[in-house]
Design an enzyme around this catalytic site. Structure first.
Site, short mmCIF file in Angstrom:
data_model
loop_
_atom_site.label_atom_id
_atom_site.label_comp_id
_atom_site.label_asym_id
_atom_site.label_seq_id
_atom_site.Cartn_x
_atom_site.Cartn_y
_atom_site.Cartn_z
N SER A 234 0.99 -1.07 -0.02
CA SER A 234 0.09 0.07 0.03
C SER A 234 1.06 1.07 -0.04
CB SER A 234 -0.86 -0.20 1.18
OG SER A 234 -1.91 0.87 1.03
N GLU A 360 -9.25 -3.78 -5.08
CA GLU A 360 -8.67 -2.67 -4.41
C GLU A 360 -9.63 -1.44 -4.06
OE1 GLU A 360 -5.47 -2.68 -3.29
OE2 GLU A 360 -4.24 -3.83 -4.64
N HIS A 470 -8.30 -4.49 -0.65
CA HIS A 470 -7.02 -4.00 -0.48
C HIS A 470 -6.25 -4.44 0.91
CE1 HIS A 470 -3.95 -0.55 -0.62
NE2 HIS A 470 -4.11 -0.67 0.56
#
Length: 550
Positions: A234, A360, A470
């Site tokens: 991330s 995501e 995510h």
């Protein structure tokens, strides 16, 4: 929504289980750095050295300044517990009516802050090594950079011992280092004043300083400073990609490979684009009347500054991934829009691996559940993500991401998971704009010029509303999953296949169907698939983001 909060807490708990801080023992391992002796802890297989400062505390007049290398070490220090996290921005979850918000806030913020205490004195790092390793052994090193939307995060929720233990089992031992860095406004303050002072992207500068520390000291732990791989997820993966762009692509010898999970060079513009956030912080701290507002921010109390930061938009505010605090072109660390730098070839020519989770955008689309029709969606996109785009461009974006829930994210779930009429559409757009399209663009520009591999995680697809959300791929790493093995192979051989006999093909952008390693649920855990999904849509997203950086 209630289920997603439960999943998040379960994931956090899973990362902590078996992770209690080790206490020194009679045979505690030691390492000598400069004139200092550092005493760590061991479980007999792994030695750990936690909370070692790698730079001077960024407090007082060093607040909002570039990191300063630590003075030479001396004396004896016990390093068996993590150092403080850097100041964390308060989290405000987008909870619907009926949820006990006070209780959730207590869990998300108060409990988190107890587990992860924070302080401005936070520039510390952690080292895990195989037990019995001697200085001069020269094992390869992986340097982990945590994620958290550039607003929260700390190394202490990731057990480096899991990775090192697995590397020993594979016969490919490595050293694992994790670093703290300043987040939120403390690390990513924007504005003209920041640009003029040359103090932009301090969080990235902290990471760079930690990498310099590794070069200087890792040999004492038995590591090879010429064999460092940077790895993140991330915000951490975005950071890794930006280290590849810094200095015109000159690594300064700090790393030889890069591994990115859910993060690539992002479509952001100049640091002055965030001027409104600087101005709000100045106003919120009572610095508006100061002749030098940046110096005033250095001098205000921590309590006052932290309160003003907490009042700023967070990652779960309506603007979601249009972050207040994130890396931007500062004329120093980043000279331009990162995607433009990629197109200009300002990229370190080191081998890399990069990949995404399939869904995501779902986690971040929870912040926009009030967007329930196309007109509202158009306003939402223009307001937060594409303020300089033309109406025609936004209309085209909506045409390539049609108002059809069967084409939205979580992908491949048909009519299911439609929290609102636009939820899956918003999730698809956000996921591609910030994660998937930048990854593909990076690979298309660099694959063939340097060794590159790509992956897609479609695991946990059955999580309601969120799918392969995510950060779900972290469970494939810090529980010694198959992705852990690929990381370890890459750190050792600069190839995720290593000597394992696996067949993960390099990414070839000249091919009509470049190949991805795809991780799946079920009896067949992996397959090779084509990186051609949503091609027209992502091509347009890239064109749009290059001309309209956030």
């Amino acid at each position: 929504m209630r289920f997603s909060a439960t999943v998040a807490l379960a994931v956090t708990k899973a990362l902590y289980i078996g992770f209690a801080l080790a206490a020194p023992t009679a045979n505690a391992p030691t390492v000598t750095l400069d004139q200092g002796t550092f005493q760590g802890a061991t479980d007999g297989t792994i030695n750990s050295f936690l909370g070692i400062p790698f730079a001077k505390p960024p407090v007082g007049d060093l607040r909002f300044r570039l990191p300063v290398a630590n003075d030479p070490y001396n004396g004896t220090q016990t390093v068996t517990s993590f150092g403080a996290a850097c100041p964390q921005q308060s989290i405000n979850l987008p909870l619907p009516d009926g949820i006990v918000t006070d209780a959730i806030d207590f869990i998300v913020n108060d409990v988190y802050n107890i587990i992860t205490p924070s302080s401005e004195d936070c520039l510390n790092l952690n080292v895990w090594v195989p037990a019995g390793l001697k200085a001069g052994t020269k094992l390869p090193v992986v340097a982990w950079i945590f994620g958290g939307g550039f607003e929260i995060g700390a190394p202490n929720i990731y057990d480096g011992g899991v990775v090192v233990s697995r590397s020993i089992a594979l016969g490919e031992p490595i050293i694992y280092v994790s670093m703290n860095y300043r987040v939120s406004a403390f690390g990513f303050l924007p504005g003209q004043q920041v640009k003029d002072a040359g103090v932009g992207n301090l969080g990235l500068q902290d990471q760079r300083q930690a990498l310099r520390w590794i070069q200087k000291y890792i040999g004492a732990f038995g590591g090879d400073p010429t064999k460092v791989t940077i790895w993140g997820e991330s915000a951490g993966a975005i950071s890794v990609s930006l280290h590849m762009l810094a200095n015109g692509g000159n690594t300064e010898g700090l790393f030889r490979g890069a591994f990115m999970e859910s993060g690539s060079p992002i479509p952001v513009g100049d640091i002055t684009n965030g001027q409104k956030y600087y101005d709000a912080l100045v106003s919120g701290t009572g610095c508006s009347g100061a002749s030098d507002t940046l110096q005033c921010l250095r001098q205000v109390s921590y309590t006052k500054l932290k309160a003003a930061v907490d009042a700023s938009p967070g990652i779960f505010s309506p603007q979601s991934l249009s972050l207040a605090w994130l890396p931007r072109a500062d004329g120093n660390f980043l000279t331009a829009n990162p995607q433009a730098m990629v197109s200009q070839g300002s990229v370190a020519t080191v081998p890399f691996v990069t990949g995404d989770c399939d869904d995501e955008g779902t986690l971040f689309a929870l912040s926009s559940l009030n967007v329930t029709n196309q007109a509202a969606l158009k306003t939402y996109l223009k307001t937060f993500f594409l303020p300089t785009a033309t109406d025609a461009d936004v209309n085209k974006l909506l045409s390539v991401y049609p108002d059809d829930i069967t084409q939205g994210s979580p992908f491949d779930t048909g009519i299911l998971n439609a929290l609102t009429p636009e939820f899956k559409r918003v999730a698809a757009i956000l996921g591609d704009l910030v994660f998937q399209a930048p990854r593909r663009y990076f690979l298309q520009q660099r694959g063939g010029k340097q060794n590159a591999w790509a992956f897609l995680s479609k695991r946990l697809k059955l999580i309601p509303f969120l799918g392969s959300l995510h950060a779900s791929d972290l469970l494939n790493v810090y529980t010694a999953g198959d992705l852990t093995d690929y990381v370890i192979h890459f750190v050792n051989y600069l190839d995720p296949n290593g000597n394992s006999g696996s067949s993960w093909p390099k990414y070839d952008p000249s091919s009509s169907s470049p190949k991805l390693m795809t991780f799946l649920d079920g009896l067949i855990p992996r397959t090779i698939s084509a990186d051609t999904y949503r091609k027209d849509a992502m091509d347009f997203v890239t064109t749009l983001s290059l001309s309209n950086p956030m």
